[in-house]
Design a protein around this motif. Structure first.
Motif, short mmCIF file in Angstrom:
data_model
loop_
_atom_site.label_atom_id
_atom_site.label_comp_id
_atom_site.label_asym_id
_atom_site.label_seq_id
_atom_site.Cartn_x
_atom_site.Cartn_y
_atom_site.Cartn_z
N VAL A 25 9.72 -0.52 15.99
CA VAL A 25 9.23 0.01 14.87
C VAL A 25 7.64 -0.03 14.75
CG1 VAL A 25 9.29 0.30 12.17
CG2 VAL A 25 11.27 0.01 13.50
N ARG A 26 7.21 -1.26 15.10
CA ARG A 26 5.51 -1.46 14.78
C ARG A 26 4.99 -0.70 15.85
NH1 ARG A 26 7.01 -6.97 15.06
NH2 ARG A 26 7.44 -7.87 13.03
N THR A 27 5.29 -0.71 17.03
CA THR A 27 4.90 0.03 18.15
C THR A 27 4.63 1.53 17.92
OG1 THR A 27 5.68 -1.70 19.67
CG2 THR A 27 4.96 0.47 20.56
N ILE A 28 6.04 1.97 17.65
CA ILE A 28 5.88 3.43 17.35
C ILE A 28 5.16 3.83 15.90
CG2 ILE A 28 7.53 5.61 16.97
CD1 ILE A 28 7.36 4.15 19.80
N GLY A 29 5.32 3.00 14.76
CA GLY A 29 4.81 3.42 13.54
C GLY A 29 3.15 3.03 13.52
N GLY A 30 2.65 2.16 14.29
CA GLY A 30 1.50 1.81 14.30
C GLY A 30 0.92 1.38 12.79
N GLY A 31 -0.24 1.95 12.57
CA GLY A 31 -0.89 1.49 11.43
C GLY A 31 -0.24 2.30 10.13
N GLY A 40 0.75 -1.32 0.09
CA GLY A 40 -0.10 0.11 0.18
C GLY A 40 0.87 1.30 0.10
N THR A 41 0.24 2.33 0.62
CA THR A 41 0.96 3.80 0.69
C THR A 41 1.67 3.85 2.05
OG1 THR A 41 -1.13 4.68 1.61
CG2 THR A 41 -0.82 4.68 -0.79
N LYS A 42 1.70 2.72 3.05
CA LYS A 42 2.32 2.90 4.25
C LYS A 42 4.08 3.01 4.10
CE LYS A 42 -1.02 0.01 6.45
NZ LYS A 42 -1.47 -1.11 7.38
N LEU A 43 4.67 3.71 4.95
CA LEU A 43 6.11 3.93 5.09
C LEU A 43 6.52 2.41 4.91
CD1 LEU A 43 8.37 5.86 5.03
CD2 LEU A 43 8.24 5.65 7.52
N ALA A 44 7.49 2.16 4.04
CA ALA A 44 8.12 0.62 4.00
C ALA A 44 9.23 0.83 4.59
CB ALA A 44 8.17 0.40 2.45
N VAL A 45 9.39 0.00 5.85
CA VAL A 45 10.53 -0.05 6.65
C VAL A 45 10.93 -1.57 6.90
CG1 VAL A 45 11.34 0.39 9.29
CG2 VAL A 45 9.63 1.77 7.94
N VAL A 46 12.20 -1.78 6.66
CA VAL A 46 12.83 -2.95 7.03
C VAL A 46 13.56 -2.86 8.42
CG1 VAL A 46 14.75 -4.66 6.49
CG2 VAL A 46 12.98 -3.80 4.65
N ALA A 47 13.21 -3.86 9.23
CA ALA A 47 13.90 -3.93 10.66
C ALA A 47 14.61 -5.30 10.73
CB ALA A 47 12.76 -3.81 11.63
N THR A 48 15.88 -5.01 11.24
CA THR A 48 16.70 -6.58 11.36
C THR A 48 16.29 -7.43 12.37
OG1 THR A 48 18.45 -5.15 12.70
CG2 THR A 48 18.65 -4.96 10.30
N THR A 49 16.25 -6.82 13.64
CA THR A 49 15.97 -8.07 14.88
C THR A 49 14.66 -7.90 15.29
OG1 THR A 49 16.40 -6.41 16.51
CG2 THR A 49 18.44 -7.61 15.32
N PRO A 50 14.07 -9.07 16.13
CA PRO A 50 12.83 -8.91 16.54
C PRO A 50 12.50 -7.73 17.36
CG PRO A 50 13.73 -11.22 16.56
CD PRO A 50 14.98 -10.43 16.11
N GLU A 51 13.50 -7.37 18.19
CA GLU A 51 13.23 -6.28 19.03
C GLU A 51 13.00 -4.86 18.34
OE1 GLU A 51 15.64 -9.62 20.96
OE2 GLU A 51 16.14 -8.22 19.19
N VAL A 52 14.05 -4.89 17.43
CA VAL A 52 13.79 -3.41 16.73
C VAL A 52 12.61 -3.54 15.69
CG1 VAL A 52 14.95 -2.20 14.85
CG2 VAL A 52 16.29 -3.15 16.48
N ALA A 53 12.29 -4.74 15.27
CA ALA A 53 10.86 -4.69 14.58
C ALA A 53 9.81 -4.40 15.45
CB ALA A 53 10.96 -6.28 13.87
N ASP A 54 9.87 -4.91 16.65
CA ASP A 54 8.75 -4.42 17.63
C ASP A 54 8.59 -3.14 17.79
OD1 ASP A 54 6.61 -5.42 19.48
OD2 ASP A 54 7.84 -4.65 21.10
#
Length: 330
Positions: free
Chosen positions: A56-62, A40-54
């Motif tokens: 990014v999801r928490t701060i980035g939301g939907g 979609g039009t969401k900001l595309a982010v790659v996160a390396t580790t499970p912690e960092v990905a969590d």
């Protein structure tokens, strides 16, 4: 990482690029809980580790589509990138990493992917430790130290105050990349920072109930240095005598660790979810202490499975404190 290993990574990456023409999107394969990097039009982010990905999801939301490279219970120290990883990185606007040398494979992969976006080092501003001693703040010193062959401890997230610095760095990068949603990112950061403060206070309260002379920790590898310092524990030793997971105990080190466990009155050896427990079990048997593992294994390098309480940073850290405090209390 040795030269042979670097050459292998380079060769594997080159081979992967050749294969990319015939690959699908790789979204399902590369993603854990956040949609593919190009959704979609969401900001595309790659996160390396499970912690960092969590984080990014928490701060980035939907408003953010997160592709997580390293799956739960995969050792991040010696990861081999896949064609799907390379494709996701090539399509992303941001790549967010833990930093402090944890992702040795990343620079080569970014170069191979032709990535043109921004790399976010979430560790910027964290006070680093090396060999059990605190190091200088910031990363000018870190860069100099790396050139000098020194190694800093990359497991920075085990201190919730460091996690606050990491999510602040992530929020700043997301707001810069997607200014239209900056207010939402800022609110998410404020809410999450309060949860990190509560985690920190709860951890301190849990260990305050345990006499200081009982706060002795033996783990699978040296992953909990920041945690030990934050909560005033005594690190007796680790089954793998290293910040990463590639080293092995020599016969003398094994004997010394067993002797130290006995001499200090340490009550348990704590295994980790992403490492096999056999060596820990053998040492525990020699030392006459219990092994804490199975469902109680600590999350040293990883998080739990997606959808479980331990699949989030907060849940994994709460689990670690509950298990360690219970084990030390005996």
């Amino acid at each position: 990482m040795n030269h042979v290993h670097r050459s292998f990574v380079a060769a594997a990456t080159a081979a992967a690029l050749v294969l990319l023409g015939g690959c699908g999107s790789g979204g399902d394969d590369a993603t854990s809980g956040g949609g593919s990097a190009s959704s979609g039009t969401k900001l595309a982010v790659v996160a390396t580790t499970p912690e960092v990905a969590d984080f990014v999801r928490t701060i980035g939301g939907g408003d953010v589509a997160v592709t997580q490279i390293i799956k739960p219970n995969v050792d991040p120290h010696d990861y081999e990138p896949t064609p799907a990883d390379i494709k996701a990185i090539g399509e992303a606007k941001l790549v967010v990493k833990n930093g402090v040398g944890l992702e040795e494979w990343l620079d080569q992969t970014i170069e191979s992917a032709g990535f043109k976006g921004t790399v976010v080092d979430s560790s910027q501003g964290v006070k680093l430790r090396e060999g059990g001693h605190e190091e200088e703040e910031g990363h000018a010193e870190e860069a100099e130290a790396e050139h000098a062959g020194e190694e800093h401890d990359p497991h920075i997230w085990h201190n919730p105050q460091n996690a606050k610095i990491m999510v602040t760095n992530i929020e700043k990068a997301l707001a810069t990349a997607d200014a239209a949603h900056a207010a939402a990112f800022g609110k998410n950061l404020t809410d999450y920072a309060a949860k990190l403060d509560k985690l920190d206070a709860d951890n301190e309260a849990a260990f305050a109930k345990i006499p200081a002379d009982q706060r002795k920790l033996v783990t699978n590898h040296d992953a909990f240095g920041y945690y030990v310092e934050r909560y005033k524990l005594e690190f007796v030793g680790s089954v793998i005598p290293s910040l990463d997971t590639s080293a092995e105990l020599s016969a003398k080190q094994l004997t010394d660790l067993v002797a130290k466990i006995k001499a200090t009155g340490t009550k348990a050896i704590f295994t980790e979810s992403s490492l096999p427990p056999k060596s820990a079990e053998a040492i525990a048997k020699q030392a006459g202490v219990k092994v804490v593992g199975g469902e109680d294994a600590l999350y040293g390098d990883s998080l739990g499975a997606p959808g479980t309480p331990q699949g989030t940073y907060l849940g994994a850290e709460e689990h670690n404190t509950r298990v360690i405090a219970s084990g030390l209390a005996g």
